[in-house]
Design a protein around this motif. Sequence first.
Motif, short mmCIF file in Angstrom:
data_model
loop_
_atom_site.label_atom_id
_atom_site.label_comp_id
_atom_site.label_asym_id
_atom_site.label_seq_id
_atom_site.Cartn_x
_atom_site.Cartn_y
_atom_site.Cartn_z
N GLY A 119 -5.82 -1.25 -7.68
CA GLY A 119 -5.03 -0.63 -8.62
C GLY A 119 -4.53 1.01 -7.90
N ARG A 120 -5.43 1.73 -7.27
CA ARG A 120 -5.23 2.82 -6.54
C ARG A 120 -4.17 2.40 -5.27
NH1 ARG A 120 -10.17 5.71 -4.51
NH2 ARG A 120 -8.58 7.28 -3.73
N ALA A 121 -4.37 1.55 -4.91
CA ALA A 121 -3.58 1.12 -3.56
C ALA A 121 -2.23 0.76 -4.11
CB ALA A 121 -4.15 -0.14 -2.88
N ASN A 122 -2.10 0.23 -5.28
CA ASN A 122 -0.74 -0.07 -5.73
C ASN A 122 -0.02 1.24 -6.28
OD1 ASN A 122 0.75 -1.01 -8.65
ND2 ASN A 122 1.29 -2.42 -6.85
N GLU A 123 -0.72 2.21 -6.68
CA GLU A 123 0.00 3.46 -7.14
C GLU A 123 0.51 4.04 -5.69
OE1 GLU A 123 -2.75 5.73 -9.17
OE2 GLU A 123 -3.13 4.58 -10.77
N ALA A 124 -0.48 4.09 -4.84
CA ALA A 124 0.22 4.82 -3.49
C ALA A 124 1.26 4.06 -2.82
CB ALA A 124 -1.16 4.77 -2.56
N VAL A 125 1.15 2.67 -2.97
CA VAL A 125 2.38 1.75 -2.28
C VAL A 125 3.64 2.10 -2.92
CG1 VAL A 125 3.29 -0.43 -2.38
CG2 VAL A 125 0.89 -0.05 -1.42
N LEU A 126 3.61 2.10 -4.29
CA LEU A 126 4.76 2.37 -4.85
C LEU A 126 5.38 3.77 -4.99
CD1 LEU A 126 4.07 0.46 -8.40
CD2 LEU A 126 5.43 -0.21 -6.58
N VAL A 140 -6.48 -5.00 4.62
CA VAL A 140 -7.21 -6.00 3.91
C VAL A 140 -8.51 -6.32 4.51
CG1 VAL A 140 -6.54 -8.26 2.68
CG2 VAL A 140 -4.70 -6.69 3.40
N GLY A 141 -9.33 -6.47 3.41
CA GLY A 141 -10.78 -7.21 3.78
C GLY A 141 -11.58 -6.02 3.82
N GLY A 142 -12.54 -5.99 4.76
CA GLY A 142 -13.74 -4.91 4.77
C GLY A 142 -13.08 -3.49 5.19
N ALA A 143 -11.69 -3.26 5.57
CA ALA A 143 -11.41 -2.20 5.83
C ALA A 143 -10.41 -1.47 4.80
CB ALA A 143 -10.87 -2.10 7.22
N GLY A 144 -10.19 -2.43 3.84
CA GLY A 144 -9.13 -2.20 2.98
C GLY A 144 -9.14 -2.86 1.66
N LEU A 150 -4.94 -8.43 -3.30
CA LEU A 150 -3.58 -8.17 -2.63
C LEU A 150 -2.53 -8.30 -3.71
CD1 LEU A 150 -2.34 -7.70 0.05
CD2 LEU A 150 -2.46 -10.29 0.60
N ALA A 151 -2.57 -9.20 -4.75
CA ALA A 151 -1.61 -9.55 -5.49
C ALA A 151 -1.48 -8.32 -6.62
CB ALA A 151 -1.80 -10.87 -6.47
N LEU A 179 -1.05 -13.91 0.96
CA LEU A 179 0.42 -13.34 0.99
C LEU A 179 1.38 -14.23 0.85
CD1 LEU A 179 2.35 -10.58 1.26
CD2 LEU A 179 2.39 -10.97 3.67
N LEU A 180 1.49 -15.57 1.56
CA LEU A 180 2.48 -16.59 1.42
C LEU A 180 2.40 -16.95 0.22
CD1 LEU A 180 1.85 -18.22 4.97
CD2 LEU A 180 3.78 -16.92 4.30
N ARG A 181 1.35 -17.06 -0.56
CA ARG A 181 1.06 -17.80 -1.91
C ARG A 181 1.83 -16.83 -2.79
NH1 ARG A 181 -1.13 -16.83 -6.47
NH2 ARG A 181 -2.17 -14.90 -5.77
N LEU A 182 1.99 -15.41 -2.94
CA LEU A 182 2.66 -14.51 -3.48
C LEU A 182 4.03 -14.59 -3.16
CD1 LEU A 182 0.45 -11.27 -2.99
CD2 LEU A 182 0.50 -12.66 -5.15
N TYR A 183 4.51 -14.86 -2.01
CA TYR A 183 5.86 -15.28 -1.85
C TYR A 183 6.37 -16.11 -2.55
CZ TYR A 183 6.10 -11.89 2.28
OH TYR A 183 5.85 -10.85 3.06
N GLU A 184 5.58 -17.30 -2.63
CA GLU A 184 5.93 -18.41 -3.53
C GLU A 184 5.81 -18.24 -4.78
OE1 GLU A 184 7.07 -21.50 -2.30
OE2 GLU A 184 7.17 -20.82 -0.29
N GLU A 185 4.89 -17.66 -5.19
CA GLU A 185 4.54 -17.30 -6.64
C GLU A 185 5.63 -16.33 -7.37
OE1 GLU A 185 1.58 -14.61 -8.48
OE2 GLU A 185 0.43 -16.42 -8.37
#
Length: 634
Positions: A119-126, A140-144, A150-151, A179-185
């Motif tokens: 959620g916080r990542a999304n706010e910063a990204v936008l 992504v993963g252990g460092a993020g 991701l979605a 990420l590839l799944r998100l592109y398709e979705e």
Amino acid sequence: MTVLPDDGLSLAAEFPDATHDQWQSLVAAVLRKSGKDVPETAADDALATTLEDGLSVRPLYTARDTGGGAGTDAADPARGAGRGPLPGPGYPGFPPFVRGSRPVGGWDVRQQHRLPEPGRANEAVLADLENGVTSLWLAVGGAGVPVSGLAQALEGVYLDLAPVVLDAGRESDAAARELLRLYEERGVAREAARGNLGADPLGLAARTGGPVDPADAVELARLCHESHPGLRALTVDALPYHEAGASAAQELGASLATGVAYLRYLTGAGLSVEAACRQLEFRYAATADQFLTVAKLRVARRLWARVAEACGAGDAGGQLQHVVTSPVMMTRRDPYVNMLRVTIACLGAGVGGADAVTVLPFDHELGLPDAFARRIARNTSTILLEESHLGRVADPAGGSWYVERLTDELAHAAWEFFQELERAGGQEAALGSGLVGERLAATWEKRRRGLARRREPVTGVSEFPNLGEKPVHREPSAQPPRNEGGLPRVRRDEEYEALRARSDAHLAATGARPRVFLAALGPASAHTARLTFASNLFQAGGVEPVHDPVPVDAATVAEAFARSGADIACLCSGDALYEEQAEAVAAALKEAGASRVFLAGRPAEHAGVDEYVFAGCDAVAVLSSTLDRMGVAA
């Protein structure tokens, strides 16, 4: 009033041509006034600056330094040997791509995100995308952010407009497929997807010391090649080597060896050389040495074009470059100075032809950056692009005698290291045998000694530190995976940071920092320079300098020392006054209780003086031993 003739504005037509020898004579005269007696024929050598990789920078370059602008093929690893004189540096977008892989200037503003909560990542990204950022670099993963988040982190992001670059370490395959799944979705056309899936098995091995398994990366590359033409699967990340202390040539050589290894993996799996080249994106560090950064990026393209040519890739040898401002140069003390460092680094990256630039926030080394730090980071690129118009000219440094010479010399040094790695069996074998680690450790040790002696100054840390600064606190950030066998992470400020941390702990425990009394002898004209020097040196180790505004002598120094609350003292003055007063003042200080007496100046014979501090002394060793003697816990 004399009217100038309309002669086509030949404003220098009436002046005689000066020669290099005449210029050297002027330089020699200036040096003699400063006390340096050098032959006129060696005046420019006296002002040369030594860099890593056996390179040196002279104070002046002329057309003769470029051999007509491009040198010869016999001395050019980007073109081979024995083909006669080279033409000029060429045009952007054409081999050997020295002037840029694209025909025009400008760069993609790519912001890094390491927040672990989706959620916080999304706010910063936008917030970033709405305010100038044009692509995302997600840990992504252990460092993020976790793969499962991701979605949510990318909710509301137009994935067909904003390229996404992943950095997932051991979880790169899972993150890529999510990420590839998100592109398709989300209905993103396969040809519209842009970015990089971030697979980097050799980079992961360099950081962790673990085994190299390219299978997932190869499969992702096949998938991108077949169905997502705008996506790249692999990152050739040179940051693990840069962060382990690599020189510019070593960083370049390691990236070339990694790129060649990936070509072997991919072509071995059935991809053509051209297709394999198009699956790679290279990541380099930009430092506050702007000219070296410019040269490094030009060299990287030139040498990769040579590799691609040798492999038969032709025009596919244009190197896609993601450039990141150097974490090694960032400091934890006086972190706001980092804004200046990253601005210069970003300028160097842009002038050097980077395709994408990530400006790390000034508080990067303190933990997770706040909104203010991210805003300043993205606005750094915006100002350089929109207000300084840096992207309007492709390769603005091209043709500079200095930059062209530096590019050529660095290319030779980088090619030599690349060949050493290839002779060792390639990048995977060189990592496994310890060769890469050994070479980088030797380079860093030499640089560490220069930092300890303050020959490489770090503003706000080893030079002009501010003991009264208010600490900047940030939320801790997760660290990328690292095993004991991986390459280390080094920082320029690390030894001084350890000294300052000891001082901070002493302050917290006792209510006061360790102190040194600066005994200024004689008038200000005699003592100011060395008093300033000593004050900076001791503060670099967290030792608070104290001195009376009125100069002292043997009769008054005891009382002044007692008022200071210090345990040690340092004499500060000129050599003439040292001859007259140093021994008597040192004796008075010892009698007043000084446990150790320093003298700011070159070592000499002065009774009562225990140690000398001077330009070029090992400041870290002096400060560490001083804190030890003062009982400041390590």
